[in-house]
Every structure is written in structure tokens, then in C-alpha cells.
Design a protein around this motif. Sequence first.
Motif, PDB file in Angstrom:
ATOM      1  N   CYS B  96       0.913  -1.120  -0.034  1.00  0.00           N
ATOM      2  CA  CYS B  96      -0.122  -0.048   0.001  1.00  0.00           C
ATOM      3  C   CYS B  96       0.997   1.222   0.094  1.00  0.00           C
ATOM      4  CB  CYS B  96      -0.969   0.192   1.192  1.00  0.00           C
ATOM      5  SG  CYS B  96      -1.701   1.532   1.204  1.00  0.00           S
ATOM      6  N   GLY B  98      -0.151   4.178   0.543  1.00  0.00           N
ATOM      7  CA  GLY B  98      -0.424   4.891   1.556  1.00  0.00           C
ATOM      8  C   GLY B  98      -0.193   5.010   2.850  1.00  0.00           C
ATOM      9  N   CYS B  99      -0.067   3.557   3.373  1.00  0.00           N
ATOM     10  CA  CYS B  99       0.393   3.356   4.631  1.00  0.00           C
ATOM     11  C   CYS B  99       1.634   2.453   4.618  1.00  0.00           C
ATOM     12  CB  CYS B  99      -0.770   2.920   5.406  1.00  0.00           C
ATOM     13  SG  CYS B  99      -1.382   1.081   4.954  1.00  0.00           S
ATOM     14  N   VAL B 101       1.462  -0.571   4.585  1.00  0.00           N
ATOM     15  CA  VAL B 101       1.192  -2.053   4.913  1.00  0.00           C
ATOM     16  C   VAL B 101       1.508  -3.125   3.667  1.00  0.00           C
ATOM     17  CG1 VAL B 101      -1.272  -1.937   4.218  1.00  0.00           C
ATOM     18  CG2 VAL B 101      -0.496  -3.441   6.191  1.00  0.00           C
ATOM     19  N   CYS B 136      -4.508   0.217   0.099  1.00  0.00           N
ATOM     20  CA  CYS B 136      -5.325  -1.046   1.052  1.00  0.00           C
ATOM     21  C   CYS B 136      -6.659  -0.410   1.032  1.00  0.00           C
ATOM     22  CB  CYS B 136      -4.352  -1.435   2.104  1.00  0.00           C
ATOM     23  SG  CYS B 136      -4.602   0.252   3.483  1.00  0.00           S
ATOM     24  N   CYS B 139      -6.874   2.618   3.677  1.00  0.00           N
ATOM     25  CA  CYS B 139      -6.502   3.883   2.964  1.00  0.00           C
ATOM     26  C   CYS B 139      -7.451   4.386   2.046  1.00  0.00           C
ATOM     27  CB  CYS B 139      -5.172   3.744   2.419  1.00  0.00           C
ATOM     28  SG  CYS B 139      -3.818   3.775   3.515  1.00  0.00           S
TER      29      CYS B 139
HETATM   30 ZN    ZN Z   1      -2.973   1.518   3.220  1.00  0.00          ZN
END
Ligand code: ZN
Lengths: 146, 146
Positions: B96, B98-99, B101, B136, B139
Motif C-alpha cells: 500500500c 498510502g500506509c 502495509v 489498501c 486507506c
Molecule cells: Zn494503506
Amino acid sequence: MSCEADTTALLRSGGRRLTPQRQRVAAALQHAGGHRTVEELHELMAGQPDTPMALSTVYRALTTLKELRLVSEVDAGGRAAFTWVDHSRPHHHLVCLGCGVERDLDPALLRQLGSEIRAVTGFDAFLDHFAIMGECARCRQAAAQT
Amino acid sequence: MSCEADTTALLRSGGRRLTPQRQRVAAALQHAGGHRTVEELHELMAGQPDTPMALSTVYRALTTLKELRLVSEVDAGGRAAFTWVDHSRPHHHLVCLGCGVERDLDPALLRQLGSEIRAVTGFDAFLDHFAIMGECARCRQAAAQT
DNA sequence: CTGCCCTCCGCGAATATTCGCAATTGTACG
DNA sequence: CGTACAATTGCGAATATTCGCGGAGGGCAG
Ligand SMILES: [Zn+2]
Ligand SMILES: [Mn+2]
Ligand SMILES: [Mn+2]
Ligand SMILES: [Zn+2]
């Protein structure tokens, strides 16, 4: 070709600034078309009347544009290349490691993979544009005749 | 874990030589497991009693091992990492943006993609192991609540 | 086992890409 | 339009990765 307004809106999103450097890199990549290296883009812009741009700025602008998914980086064996993402013409590349021949892949196959990943995991896979390495039919046959 | 005999046979294929450096890099990567950077492998081997190995040799050995598909290079956002290819445990990664993960992906999905590409184009896609970037579910929902 | 040839290795230099930092300059606000 | 502030740029230095070259040594013919 992405809508101009859409592009500037994205470039301003999330506290990001709309700078002439980013606009020039975006314009250069759209205008040049195809897969371009950082060096090519840098030289392209060096030939423009505007003030010259630092090479590191081109790298950073491309990183930003990638984050916004306006640009995609593709590694097709050689050096890294960038391309403007044309969402109306999605495509992917099959690159033969044996002879180097390169052909495009039906985008429907990857669109389907994206849907399946989404269905199974909830993950939104960014499969806009990339290269898949492998061996073409011709090279495979040649290798089999040992 | 690939059969030892198979590995040495491959390393000798095509006029290639079985050198102690290549064997050491292969052994280090198999023993260390997981995703390893060039620097990690180099340091790992610097701690061995054998003569030290030049960093550029580690790069070249990994390139060779990749060509033989004994090793796979994966770009998961950070620096390039290498891993021993365990054909008995194929897997891919969803990362991901964004984060950060990271989770594994059902290998069946990519096995199927490979079959389809083969059926449609005759091209044998090497889809042993790689990372797919995206967003993900968590997110995505966060981004939607604007 | 020995000699020869061609691939590989070590090393340092050349490239490619990323970073740190001070000076600029978009942007929001009044 | 002028200010204030954080994001961004230019520049040079730090990293990361690839190359070129002369010497070393794997592998095969004899
Ligand atoms: Zn994420
Ligand atoms: Mn393309
Ligand atoms: Mn892995
Ligand atoms: Zn081929």
C-alpha cells in the motif's frame, strides 16, 4: 490525454504546489510521448527558452507525478523510463529476455487481474502500465531444441 | 529450496563458470532468507572467513543468478532487494502506497495470469515473485471520506 | 596432469539517483 | 496588494549501481 484542468487540480492536491517545473516536466513528457529517460527529458527542457532546470528537480517532479499517477515508471530491462499515463489507452509490455523483442499485451487481462485482487483482498492494485519479462515463443522453441 | 545439483548445473550452463563467488552469494541469500539488499549480502559475506568479495562482484553475481531465475529482484518502494526463488512457495506482495502495509497475494491469481498470457500470445511470462503497488482497503476508505 | 582460452574477479572510475540545506516562491489570508 | 509560512528548487555532496581493464583461474582438449 488527461484533461488539463484535472492535471492542475491534482498537482495542487494535498498541500502540493503547482510549480512551473512540474508543469514543464509534465508537458515535456506528454509532448514527447512514449517511454522517456530522465536524461532525455532534462535535455528536452534544456532546449527550451525558459530558465534551465536542475536534473534533481526533474527526478523530483517525476516522483511527484508518479505519486499522482499521472506518470508511470517502467523498467523494461534497460534504464528506467517514464511515460505519461493515458488512461484512455491502457497497455502493458511483454519483453523477451532472450531476444529482446517487445510486444504489447491485451489490457483486458490485467484489468481482470486487478478486479480479482480487489475482490479477494480489498486491495486496489495500480496496474496502469508496466513491463512483464519472460521468453517469447520463438526463443522458447529454440531453447527446447537442445 | 532448489536442489543443489540443479543449481550447480544451471550455474554451469551456457558457457558460464561455477565460481566460489557465485556459490557464496547464492548460499548467503538462501541462508539469510527473505528480501535482502546488496549491502546486506555484502556485509554478511564480509563476516565470513573466506577472502572478502568486491561489492561489484556481488552485484554481478546477483545479475547472473537472476538470469538463471534462481534469484528474483523485487522493488517494493524502498531500495532494491533480492530473494532466493523458492519454487515450492511462490508468492507475491501487495504494497500500500498510502500506509506502507504489505501483505502476500494468493499465487493462484498470477499463475492464472501467466496461463492466459501464454494462451493468448505464446509468451512465457516470468511471474515468479514481485510486488504490486496500490492502495489498501483502509486507506481507500480514508481517502473517500473527504 | 598440463596448457590454453575465454569467462570472471578485483579495483577504481564513470554513471545514475538520492539527499541536505539555504534561498525561493506558491498560496492562503487579511 | 503585502505578509507569513511551508513546500519546492538549485546545487553540491552522498549513495547506489554499472563499467572498463589487466590479471586470475575455471574447464576442456590433448
Ligand atoms: Zn494503506
Ligand atoms: Mn508503454
Ligand atoms: Mn517475497
Ligand atoms: Zn525472444
